[in-house]
Design a protein around this motif. Structure first.
Motif, PDB file in Angstrom:
ATOM      1  N   LEU A   1       0.816  -1.215   0.000  1.00 62.43           N
ATOM      2  CA  LEU A   1       0.000   0.000   0.000  1.00 62.43           C
ATOM      3  C   LEU A   1       0.850   1.266   0.000  1.00 62.43           C
ATOM      4  O   LEU A   1       0.538   2.234  -0.680  1.00 62.43           O
ATOM      5  CB  LEU A   1      -0.930   0.000   1.212  1.00 62.43           C
ATOM      6  CG  LEU A   1      -2.007  -1.075   1.239  1.00 62.43           C
ATOM      7  CD1 LEU A   1      -2.812  -0.993   2.531  1.00 62.43           C
ATOM      8  CD2 LEU A   1      -2.940  -0.957   0.044  1.00 62.43           C
ATOM      9  N   GLY A   2       1.931   1.270   0.775  1.00 63.66           N
ATOM     10  CA  GLY A   2       2.717   2.484   0.938  1.00 63.66           C
ATOM     11  C   GLY A   2       3.891   2.631   0.007  1.00 63.66           C
ATOM     12  O   GLY A   2       4.541   3.679  -0.015  1.00 63.66           O
ATOM     13  N   GLY A   3       4.196   1.595  -0.766  1.00 65.35           N
ATOM     14  CA  GLY A   3       5.340   1.667  -1.659  1.00 65.35           C
ATOM     15  C   GLY A   3       6.661   1.499  -0.923  1.00 65.35           C
ATOM     16  O   GLY A   3       6.729   0.888   0.147  1.00 65.35           O
ATOM     17  N   TRP A   4       7.717   2.056  -1.484  1.00 63.51           N
ATOM     18  CA  TRP A   4       9.059   1.897  -0.924  1.00 63.51           C
ATOM     19  C   TRP A   4       9.280   2.833   0.257  1.00 63.51           C
ATOM     20  O   TRP A   4       8.912   4.009   0.224  1.00 63.51           O
ATOM     21  CB  TRP A   4      10.124   2.157  -1.985  1.00 63.51           C
ATOM     22  CG  TRP A   4      10.208   1.062  -3.000  1.00 63.51           C
ATOM     23  CD1 TRP A   4       9.679   1.062  -4.243  1.00 63.51           C
ATOM     24  CD2 TRP A   4      10.845  -0.211  -2.821  1.00 63.51           C
ATOM     25  NE1 TRP A   4       9.935  -0.126  -4.874  1.00 63.51           N
ATOM     26  CE2 TRP A   4      10.661  -0.939  -4.028  1.00 63.51           C
ATOM     27  CE3 TRP A   4      11.543  -0.825  -1.789  1.00 63.51           C
ATOM     28  CZ2 TRP A   4      11.142  -2.219  -4.221  1.00 63.51           C
ATOM     29  CZ3 TRP A   4      12.034  -2.103  -1.969  1.00 63.51           C
ATOM     30  CH2 TRP A   4      11.840  -2.789  -3.158  1.00 63.51           C
ATOM     31  N   SER A   5       9.914   2.312   1.282  1.00 60.42           N
ATOM     32  CA  SER A   5      10.281   3.097   2.455  1.00 60.42           C
ATOM     33  C   SER A   5      11.537   3.908   2.158  1.00 60.42           C
ATOM     34  O   SER A   5      12.256   3.637   1.187  1.00 60.42           O
ATOM     35  CB  SER A   5      10.569   2.159   3.630  1.00 60.42           C
ATOM     36  OG  SER A   5      11.789   1.437   3.394  1.00 60.42           O
ATOM     37  N   PRO A   6      11.820   4.895   2.986  1.00 54.17           N
ATOM     38  CA  PRO A   6      13.174   5.459   2.969  1.00 54.17           C
ATOM     39  C   PRO A   6      14.168   4.354   3.343  1.00 54.17           C
ATOM     40  O   PRO A   6      13.783   3.315   3.900  1.00 54.17           O
ATOM     41  CB  PRO A   6      13.113   6.547   4.043  1.00 54.17           C
ATOM     42  CG  PRO A   6      11.664   6.844   4.218  1.00 54.17           C
ATOM     43  CD  PRO A   6      10.955   5.560   3.957  1.00 54.17           C
TER      44      PRO A   6
END
Length: 692
Positions: free
Chosen positions: A465-470
């Motif tokens: 849902l949120g895509g790639w993290s830092p």
């Protein structure tokens, strides 16, 4: 907002006759201010509360008698006149109330004059509803300093005259909170919660020694209802089939949740009853969920069963806890139960369950990479399906969307990183291919994230849902292992062994350089422990609770495998030691079983059901061992490439799939023996649960 100004007169007078004895417990005169109109009515209570022979009426200034209707509202009852006019019409007038026994013609009556002490009470404001759907907590505010108490009632929106509950007197304060635990609200029904703010004034009753309370009152009607959502959606497991029963059905609601969306709540029940919900799964596998309870401590329980075996129970006030349990092989019923003893209600008197995730240990399809031919899926019912003409350099299986089925994540040279699920074709998730990747639930939401290390960029994770993290680390680990509490990262001699999840961040487990790592539930508590070998130190187990390391052998193993060989839902370890042989280690009691399973070290070994398949090379061939049957007969003596365990025919029992260097791809059926799959030997193959 409806406002009600009320004037009430309370008496307590006892009357007795030879043939008819009754007590008038209270009399009230009420003025309601509703929708800009004053409405006047009167009512009284009797003891005994009710009899078919009672005929209750009243008159004004000794005029004609008017009948009063009997109302029952759960915790009490009354006789009520209904609306008879407006307050100014009755101040200073004489009221007479009469109770007659129709069977004997005996009667009692009492008389008083309505006083003129009337003023408007400001209605309650800032009303909110929270907590359990069936036992909600109501909060409100009043600023009038002369209030003496409140009264809270529940009525049907379709029939406000039908009282379902009366709270009794609630001490007055500016900010008030009250939990309605004497009534079980039902889903999909519209109610009104009636909040009365009251001021009582004492005055003697002329001609008697009995005093009375004259009451000014305002009332607010607050609408309340809640909708039930399907259980499958409420627990976040729509791919499972759910049933419910007992004294009251479980239902989905949105008031109390772990995920902020919805959760299942136990149905309303009375004493000595229970309510349950259940689903059936095919084991072996792992079931995890969050649960919460608000109940009488140590008497009313929320319980979880696998089959008829109780796994755990909680009671009292327990906020959301995450639980995970191993599910044994075969068809298994998973049941959540809320059970009450024979007395006392406490708290919200219910339990909640959310975010149920079942991970089947048995996969029934294969993703295979054939260099020169591309990427294929095989399942016995559908046969071969080409997924891509390009062969991936890496691939992992992951349940990224939490639907209980796997997605395939594949790195394609020159194209980047893609994912594929049963409902969608290939979807790009990164133009750069990772150096390493592993699927792990690092945020505890029951859905996998993809943890990937990119050369020159660092370590990241991908959420569906949120895509790639830092970046979570600039350094890429030497190895990563999926773990029930996140991901384990081996950073070698330079940095040591670390764990990571989003709630606790990075945690140093050991400064030494690990050699081999296995994550497994070796104590049956539902969470993984680690078994790690350190060169120069030996073999150790690690328990996250307490951060405890314990040495279990001084010798460094050649290979390690976790498998529940005795069916007790606790993994044992099958470990080979060069120069010593193949052993089983039972973590409970720290027991190395003697004699060894074999004095020969296998070239490779995998779990198959509750046993192990060992490839002893060209010298000895392929063998299968179980606790019950021992080694049995040799399965094959050909040179092996790879082997995996897959329920290829979807009969609930895993088959062994093997690539033979000189013969191709085969699987071994438990009844029919070796079956041919393909003449080409795959470079890589991954068991997967792709289709429901």
């Amino acid at each position: 907002m409806k406002k009600i100004l009320c004037i009430a007169l309370f008496l307590s007078i006892f009357f007795a006759a030879n043939t008819f004895a009754v007590t008038i417990t209270w009399i009230q005169v009420t003025s309601d201010y509703q929708e800009s109109e004053w409405r006047f009515s009167t009512g009284l209570g009797l003891s005994p509360l009710y009899s078919d022979s009672y005929d209750v009426s009243f008159s004004v200034n000794f005029g004609h008698l008017q009948s009063m209707n009997y109302l029952n509202y759960g915790t009490g009852s009354s006789y009520d006149s209904g609306v008879i006019g407006t307050p100014p019409q009755y101040v200073g007038k004489t009221f007479m109330w009469n109770v007659k026994d129709k069977s004997s013609s005996s009667s009692i009556s009492t008389i008083t004059t309505v006083p003129s002490w009337q003023r408007q009470i400001a209605p309650s404001t800032d009303i909110t509803i929270s907590g359990s759907a069936i036992h909600p907590t109501v909060s409100w505010k009043n600023v009038d300093p002369n209030l003496t108490d409140y009264l809270l009632r529940v009525v049907l929106a379709s029939d406000p005259s039908r009282f379902l509950l009366e709270s009794g007197s609630i001490s007055a304060s500016q900010n008030e909170t009250y939990t309605i635990d004497g009534f079980l609200f039902q889903p999909n029904v519209s109610y009104l919660i009636r909040i009365e703010a009251r001021e009582r004034l004492y005055s003697p009753l002329s001609g008697t020694e009995i005093g009375f309370f004259f009451t000014n009152r305002s009332t607010v009607f607050y609408p309340y209802s809640f909708s039930s959502t399907p259980l499958a959606d409420a627990v976040g497991a729509p791919h499972l089939t759910w049933t419910t029963g007992g004294g009251g059905d479980w239902f989905g609601q949105t008031q109390v949740t772990w995920d902020g969306v919805d959760a299942a709540q136990s149905g309303p029940i009375t004493h000595s009853h229970q309510t349950w919900m259940e689903t059936t799964v095919e084991g072996p596998g792992t079931i995890s969920f969050y649960w919460q309870v608000s109940s009488e401590f140590d008497h009313d329980f929320l319980l979880f069963y696998i089959g008829s075996s109780l796994q755990e129970s909680i009671s009292g006030n327990v906020t959301w806890e995450h639980k995970s349990f191993s599910v044994p092989q075969g068809s298994q019923t998973l049941r959540w139960v809320y059970s009450k003893d024979n007395i006392v209600n406490d708290g919200s008197d219910c339990g909640w369950v959310d975010n149920v995730v079942y991970t089947n240990q048995i996969q029934d399809e294969l993703a295979l990479n054939f260099p020169g031919y591309g990427l294929y899926l095989y399942d016995k019912s559908g046969g071969w399906k080409q997924w891509n003409t390009v062969s991936p350099s890496q691939m992992v299986t992951a349940d990224l969307n939490g639907d209980g089925m796997h997605e395939l994540v594949a790195a394609f040279p020159d194209y980047g990183l893609y994912k594929k699920d049963s409902a969608n074709d290939w979807q790009p998730i990164n133009t750069v291919n990772p150096e390493k990747m592993v699927a792990a639930d690092i945020d505890g939401d029951g859905k996998d994230e993809l943890v990937a290390g990119f050369a020159g960029y660092g370590l990241y994770y991908y959420d569906d849902l949120g895509g790639w993290s830092p970046p979570i680390n600039e350094v890429i680990p030497d190895a990563m292992v999926r773990y029930s509490q996140g991901v384990i990262c081996d950073y070698g001699a330079a940095y040591g062994l670390w764990s990571y999840n989003t709630s606790k961040g990075w945690r140093l487990l050991n400064t030494e350089d690990p050699d081999k790592i296995v994550a497994a539930d070796i104590d049956g508590a539902g969470e993984d422990e680690l078994v790690v070998s350190f060169v120069g130190w030996g073999l150790y187990s690690y328990e996250p609770v307490g951060n405890m390391w314990e040495r279990i052998n001084t010798v460094i193993p050649d290979k390690m495998l976790a498998v529940d060989i005795d069916g007790d839902r606790n993994d044992e370890l099958v470990i080979s030691f060069i120069g010593y042989g193949l052993y089983v280690f039972e973590p409970e009691g720290l027991i190395w079983q003697q004699p060894p399973l074999n004095t020969v070290i296998p070239d490779d070994m995998i779990r198959l059901g509750n046993g192990i398949v060992c490839d002893f090379g060209s010298a000895y061939g392929l063998w299968y061992w179980t606790l019950e049957g021992g080694w049995g007969e040799r399965w094959n003596d050909a040179d092996l490439g790879q082997m995996v365990a897959v329920d290829i025919d979807r009969d609930g029992v895993e088959e062994l799939v093997v690539s033979f260097t000189d013969f191709g791809l085969y699987y071994r059926d438990e009844t029919s023996g070796w079956q041919f799959l393909n003449a080409v030997v795959p470079e890589d193959m991954k068991p997967i649960n792709f289709y429901p």
